[in-house]
Write an enzyme that holds these catalytic residues in place. Structure first.
Site, PDB file in Angstrom:
ATOM      1  N   ASN A  95      -2.436  -6.400   5.252  1.00  0.00           N
ATOM      2  CA  ASN A  95      -2.443  -7.397   4.177  1.00  0.00           C
ATOM      3  C   ASN A  95      -3.311  -8.596   4.550  1.00  0.00           C
ATOM      4  O   ASN A  95      -3.243  -9.093   5.666  1.00  0.00           O
ATOM      5  CB  ASN A  95      -1.025  -7.881   3.928  1.00  0.00           C
ATOM      6  CG  ASN A  95      -0.018  -6.749   3.951  1.00  0.00           C
ATOM      7  OD1 ASN A  95      -0.104  -5.840   3.155  1.00  0.00           O
ATOM      8  ND2 ASN A  95       0.885  -6.787   4.914  1.00  0.00           N
ATOM      9  N   GLU A 124      -5.649  -3.024  12.514  1.00  0.00           N
ATOM     10  CA  GLU A 124      -5.323  -3.847  11.335  1.00  0.00           C
ATOM     11  C   GLU A 124      -6.277  -5.020  11.227  1.00  0.00           C
ATOM     12  O   GLU A 124      -6.714  -5.384  10.136  1.00  0.00           O
ATOM     13  CB  GLU A 124      -3.874  -4.330  11.393  1.00  0.00           C
ATOM     14  CG  GLU A 124      -2.832  -3.231  11.569  1.00  0.00           C
ATOM     15  CD  GLU A 124      -2.964  -2.054  10.614  1.00  0.00           C
ATOM     16  OE1 GLU A 124      -3.453  -2.247   9.479  1.00  0.00           O
ATOM     17  OE2 GLU A 124      -2.592  -0.920  11.004  1.00  0.00           O
ATOM     18  N   HIS A 166      -9.565  -3.976   9.741  1.00  0.00           N
ATOM     19  CA  HIS A 166      -9.488  -3.753   8.293  1.00  0.00           C
ATOM     20  C   HIS A 166      -9.922  -4.993   7.501  1.00  0.00           C
ATOM     21  O   HIS A 166     -10.262  -4.884   6.324  1.00  0.00           O
ATOM     22  CB  HIS A 166      -8.061  -3.412   7.881  1.00  0.00           C
ATOM     23  CG  HIS A 166      -7.747  -1.941   7.844  1.00  0.00           C
ATOM     24  ND1 HIS A 166      -8.588  -1.005   7.299  1.00  0.00           N
ATOM     25  CD2 HIS A 166      -6.627  -1.260   8.254  1.00  0.00           C
ATOM     26  CE1 HIS A 166      -8.007   0.201   7.382  1.00  0.00           C
ATOM     27  NE2 HIS A 166      -6.832   0.079   7.962  1.00  0.00           N
ATOM     28  N   GLU A 171       0.848  -1.189   0.000  1.00  0.00           N
ATOM     29  CA  GLU A 171       0.000   0.000   0.000  1.00  0.00           C
ATOM     30  C   GLU A 171       0.889   1.248   0.000  1.00  0.00           C
ATOM     31  O   GLU A 171       1.864   1.290   0.754  1.00  0.00           O
ATOM     32  CB  GLU A 171      -0.901   0.040   1.245  1.00  0.00           C
ATOM     33  CG  GLU A 171      -1.914   1.167   1.154  1.00  0.00           C
ATOM     34  CD  GLU A 171      -2.894   1.215   2.337  1.00  0.00           C
ATOM     35  OE1 GLU A 171      -2.765   0.412   3.276  1.00  0.00           O
ATOM     36  OE2 GLU A 171      -3.790   2.060   2.287  1.00  0.00           O
ATOM     37  N   GLU A 224      -9.947   4.028   6.153  1.00  0.00           N
ATOM     38  CA  GLU A 224      -9.144   4.488   7.293  1.00  0.00           C
ATOM     39  C   GLU A 224      -9.975   5.234   8.340  1.00  0.00           C
ATOM     40  O   GLU A 224      -9.831   4.999   9.530  1.00  0.00           O
ATOM     41  CB  GLU A 224      -7.962   5.327   6.818  1.00  0.00           C
ATOM     42  CG  GLU A 224      -6.939   4.542   5.971  1.00  0.00           C
ATOM     43  CD  GLU A 224      -6.387   3.306   6.662  1.00  0.00           C
ATOM     44  OE1 GLU A 224      -6.560   3.151   7.892  1.00  0.00           O
ATOM     45  OE2 GLU A 224      -5.780   2.470   5.965  1.00  0.00           O
ATOM     46  N   MET A 281       0.366  -2.844   8.622  1.00  0.00           N
ATOM     47  CA  MET A 281      -0.327  -2.980   7.347  1.00  0.00           C
ATOM     48  C   MET A 281      -1.219  -4.212   7.346  1.00  0.00           C
ATOM     49  O   MET A 281      -0.796  -5.297   7.710  1.00  0.00           O
ATOM     50  CB  MET A 281       0.715  -3.049   6.214  1.00  0.00           C
ATOM     51  CG  MET A 281       0.127  -3.186   4.835  1.00  0.00           C
ATOM     52  SD  MET A 281      -0.930  -1.761   4.421  1.00  0.00           S
ATOM     53  CE  MET A 281      -2.141  -2.579   3.401  1.00  0.00           C
TER      54      MET A 281
HETATM   55  N1  TRP Z   1      -3.154   0.813   5.747  1.00  0.00           N
HETATM   56  C1  TRP Z   1      -2.167   1.058   6.766  1.00  0.00           C
HETATM   57  C2  TRP Z   1      -2.972   1.355   8.013  1.00  0.00           C
HETATM   58  O1  TRP Z   1      -3.358   0.490   8.704  1.00  0.00           O
HETATM   59  C3  TRP Z   1      -1.285   2.217   6.439  1.00  0.00           C
HETATM   60  C4  TRP Z   1       0.062   1.932   5.917  1.00  0.00           C
HETATM   61  C5  TRP Z   1       0.931   1.015   6.366  1.00  0.00           C
HETATM   62  C6  TRP Z   1       0.748   2.628   4.892  1.00  0.00           C
HETATM   63  N2  TRP Z   1       2.111   1.112   5.675  1.00  0.00           N
HETATM   64  C7  TRP Z   1       2.015   2.100   4.774  1.00  0.00           C
HETATM   65  C8  TRP Z   1       0.402   3.680   4.072  1.00  0.00           C
HETATM   66  C9  TRP Z   1       2.943   2.580   3.861  1.00  0.00           C
HETATM   67  C10 TRP Z   1       1.329   4.177   3.144  1.00  0.00           C
HETATM   68  C11 TRP Z   1       2.586   3.619   3.049  1.00  0.00           C
HETATM   69  O2  TRP Z   1      -3.370   2.423   8.290  1.00  0.00           O
HETATM   70 ZN    ZN Z   2      -5.579   1.659   8.528  1.00  0.00          ZN
END
Ligand code: TRP
Ligand code: ZN
Length: 885
Positions: free
Chosen positions: A274, A307, A310, A129, A329, A272
């Protein structure tokens, strides 16, 4: 890095993709000096968009890739069959459905941007991301292209015994010749490429399980490096609590057979989501009493929850395009903050969130990077993972929750998940589901998504004793922001009550309404000017407004200091008691700043001391609440509130007030301090954390009296503490004290004891970088020479450079501009390694308009110097050019 001018992308230009990718089969061959990525994509024309007779070219995203081979329907293409540039691969498919096979070669070991496939220590990991997948292979790297992935990872067995990817492991795995082995994973849920993940390393495992509401047993795994094995219990408990909470609160059940978290040391953000394989900054996983503070424990709990949540709000239902980022978000931050409130204290959590929002998001909304919760344009999407998208986005969802009530909101989210499961959707789709489930109309409310800036809400009142009527009137207006000069009125829910002279809530009967609304109500303000008339009011009330901070606005009401004292002592609403004390402290501090600037002597307003005295004596109040109420507003918040911020005066006035309060209340503080339990046995429950929070806040005050006896208490706490919360609080107090010898000794002991613990050393770095004693810049330059410091680790950059520029305002803003020059130099240096982190460091300089003329010039000068640097990344280019515009 590109040489041409970076391009702006607009929401209004959104178009569906020309092609879909139904299946994505990936094979990674990992080596020490390169990796080979083989992809096999089952693709088809998007028939809704174009017909087959004139088939558009296929343009795949790709950056920093070496293309080894392309096959279209099993025929190898020659260089004449496709075009490549810095960002894409273009070719012409011959049929509506086809198979595309691509091999690329990349160098993860040289990837310092920590985006795409990279190495953190000895481990391979990914961060895709928002647009990192295009640094792995050529692909339609956009969130509305959802595909089923299978992934095979091949690596040396010795070095990389653990090979992970998304979904469920499929039975196949095995050994190759030359000591290499492989594992295959299959993710049955279609997902965009930004949710792809891969990890390979020598990791150990904490394993547990969770039985879902329908009785399925889920295998839970947290993978960390061997030395961290003992620090995962809290994250695992947090995960199980999150899974249960999402079932109970939103009816959401986990969907794969396995859920994995991997902790890595080098990570740009917190964590993140994933699919099935969350990758975390180790700072958001590891927590153990010896090494982590209570704040760190709470952060781990919140990020694990975020996370995990999500999986539904982000993964099962994802974003159509990156302008919709707040869809996942904002909603997920709202979900995790409610979860944290349920696990600990709602009022304290709300106070923390509001404090953070007002000091930081309000500043963003008033600065050159101000943008709506759903932005209209960007150059680099990484720059839009902002406080506005996350925190203000969560406030917008919270207002929807307030307007619908818990039940109506749940009906709405049920419909949202049911209607859009497996889709990539927009913020409008989210609001539409809430509307449809409730028969509500949020057309005006949606301005919160499109208008930037923090609305001002001015309230006034008039009491008519003969008519027994109380009129409460409101005016709203939102200041201009870049690209938005005119704003329309927004829907502002104001939770409120009226208090009588005893501090009791009065019955609320609105003129024209047949029934009383009870003792608390939510007024929905929709007009630029609006009045509410309350009937049967038999004495002059004092209003308690915007309870729980029911809207992210700047409210003003002509309270006198005495009114605020009354509310701070008597408001039955805990949040507004705190708010009244804050408001009083802000008023007092703003007055002191002005007095100090005209060179007159400062005096303590005894009313503030009196409020603190009352609160300190109130043992019925949650200890954590007492700590919050007696904490003065931060320098950053005072800067945000000021028209022109005079940093030295703010710092001087605030430090003076802190010390003065400490002297005035010394015996009361000492008494409460002594009465709090010294933990013989450590516990991480809410009550123990609250007690530590108060005790350490009191210790901070007591140390300001510069009494050697108290210094000895502090040193003893530093030496004898059985947990990091108490030890660190003592260290902070010593580091900011005039006791040179004890400060030095404590820092040395600490560094020796914890040298092998990077996250603990990050604390050691940031406490010193944040110390406002004079000579801060020299100290920070020295810290950067420390053998454990490196620009390649984002946590270290945040701990030293970030803490200095964001939390050490007097030193950063030193009059000769050396602090600005230092930061600009670091931005330029870091931009070559990690543009995302470099761009985030620009924020303190971007706020130059806030400060006095001389500082403005020095700050602009440094921004201009950064902008003139050759080969600037689009990330830094965007923030710096917008800051100067
Ligand atoms: N989606 C991630 C969150 O939980 C955000 C994120 C993690 C992210 N690593 C990143 C965004 C690197 C940009 C670049 O909020
Ligand atoms: Zn998030």
């Amino acid at each position: 890095m590109r040489t041409e001018q970076p391009k702006t992308i607009y929401l209004k230009d959104y178009q569906q993709p020309d092609y879909w990718i139904d299946e994505t089969h990936l094979t990674f061959d990992l080596f020490e000096d390169h990796a080979l990525v083989h992809s096999r994509l089952s693709m088809r024309l998007n028939a809704d968009k174009t017909s087959t007779d004139k088939q558009p070219p296929l343009v795949l995203d790709g950056q920093l890739l070496e293309l080894i081979k392309v096959e279209l329907d099993d025929k190898v293409l020659s260089a004449a069959d496709y075009q490549i540039d810095d960002d894409s691969l273009t070719l012409q498919p011959g049929a509506a459905s086809f198979e595309l096979a691509i091999t690329t070669r990349i160098e993860p070991q040289n990837n310092t941007a920590l985006e795409g496939l990279y190495k953190s220590g000895t481990m391979f990991c990914t961060q895709c991301e928002a647009e990192g997948f295009r640094k792995i292979t050529y692909y339609l790297d956009r969130p509305d292209v959802m595909s089923r992935f299978t992934t095979t990872v091949i690596a040396e067995r010795e070095r990389y015994p653990v090979l992970l990817s998304n979904g469920n492991p499929i039975a196949s795995s095995g050994d190759h010749e030359n000591g290499r082995h492989w594992v295959s994973w299959e993710d049955p849920f279609p997902k965009p490429a930004y949710l792809f993940a891969l990890v390979a390393g020598d990791l150990c495992l904490l394993q547990d399980s969770f039985v879902t509401m329908s009785g399925r047993e889920i295998d839970l795994r947290i993978y960390v490096e061997a030395e961290n094995r003992e620090q995962c219990d809290h994250a695992m408990d947090s995960l199980k609590r999150s899974m249960r909470w999402d079932e109970e609160t939103y009816g959401r059940e986990y969907d794969l057979d396995i859920f994995m978290i991997v902790a890595v040391n080098d990570f740009n953000m917190g964590a993140m989501e994933n699919k099935g394989l969350n990758v975390f900054n180790s700072s958001c996983v590891l927590a153990q009493q010896d090494t982590a503070t209570d704040l760190a424990f709470q952060r781990v709990e919140a990020v694990v929850a975020h996370e995990y949540f999500h999986n539904w709000s982000g993964n099962r239902v994802t974003c159509r395009d990156w302008f919709q980022l707040s869809l996942k978000e904002g909603f997920t931050v709202f979900r995790d903050s409610e979860f944290s409130g349920d696990m600990n204290s709602h009022t304290v959590k709300r106070i923390e969130d509001v404090t953070f929002l007002r000091a930081n998001q309000f500043a963003e909304d008033a600065g050159p990077m101000a943008h709506p919760v759903r932005p209209d344009s960007f150059i680099e999407i990484s720059n839009f993972y902002t406080l506005t998208v996350y925190e203000k986005g969560a406030e917008v969802v919270r207002m929807l929750h307030t307007l619908l009530g818990a039940e109506g909101f749940r009906k709405g989210t049920d419909l949202y998940f049911e209607r859009h499961d497996g889709q990539a959707v927009t913020c409008d789709d989210f609001v539409k589901a809430l509307e449809d489930a409730n028969g509500a109309d949020f057309s005006q409310f949606k301005r919160w998504y499109s208008q930037a800036g923090t609305p001002r809400l001015e309230a006034a009142s008039h009491y008519d004793a003969t008519k027994r009527e109380y009129r409460l009137s409101f005016r709203q207006h939102c200041p201009a922001t870049p690209g938005q000069s005119e704003k329309l009125p927004q829907v502002i829910p104001v939770r409120m009550a009226l208090l009588n002279t005893q501090g009791q809530e009065m019955a609320l009967q609105l003129a024209g309404e047949s029934q009383s609304r009870g003792y608390e109500t939510v007024l929905s303000i929709t007009e630029a000017e609006q009045e509410f008339v309350f009937s049967n009011i038999d004495q002059q009330p004092l209003p308690s407004l915007l309870r729980g901070f029911s809207a992210p606005v700047k409210l003003s009401y002509p309270y006198s200091r005495d009114d605020r004292v009354f509310l701070a002592k008597h408001d039955p609403d805990g949040f507004n008691r705190w708010e009244a004390a804050q408001g009083l402290a802000v008023d007092v501090l703003q007055g002191l700043v002005e007095i100090h600037r005209t060179g007159r002597p400062l005096h303590l307003d005894q009313r503030l001391a009196e409020v603190y005295r009352t609160v300190l004596a109130d043992t019925s109040l949650d200890a954590a609440m007492v700590a919050e109420i007696i904490r003065l507003p931060s320098e950053a918040y005072l800067v945000e509130l000021a028209e022109t911020a005079h940093v030295e005066a703010i710092h001087f006035a605030r430090e003076w007030l802190r010390a003065e309060l400490a002297r005035a209340l010394k015996s009361e503080i000492q008494q409460r301090f002594d009465a709090l339990p010294t933990a013989e046995t450590y516990s991480a429950d809410a009550a123990s954390m609250a007690a530590r929070s108060l005790k350490n806040t009191l210790l901070g005050y007591l140390m300001l009296t510069e009494d050697p006896a108290i210094m000895h208490v502090c040193v003893r706490q530093f030496v004898e503490a059985n947990n990091m919360t108490d030890r660190q609080a003592a260290l902070v107090a010593l580091v900011n004290s005039p006791f040179d010898e004890q400060r030095k000794a404590a820092l040395d002991t600490f560094a020796e004891r914890w040298a092998a613990y990077p996250l603990v050393m990050d604390q050691w770095f940031s406490i010193q970088a944040g110390s406002t004693l004079s000579g801060g810049l020299a100290r920070v330059e020295e810290l950067m020479q420390h053998p454990l410091f490196t620009l390649r680790n984002p946590n270290k950059v945040r701990a030293v450079i970030g803490a200095f520029a964001n939390q050490n305002l007097v030193n950063f803003h030193q009059a000769d501009g050396a602090g600005y020059r230092f930061l600009a130099d670091r931005i330029i240096e870091l931009d070559r390694l990690n543009p995302q982190i470099a761009a985030r460091l620009v924020t303190p300089l971007s706020r130059w308009r806030k400060f006095a003329e001389d500082r403005q010039q020095l700050m602009q000068q440094e921004l201009a110097r950064v902008l003139a640097t050759e080969q600037l990344s689009p990330d830094v280019y965007e923030v710096v050019s917008k800051s100067l515009a």
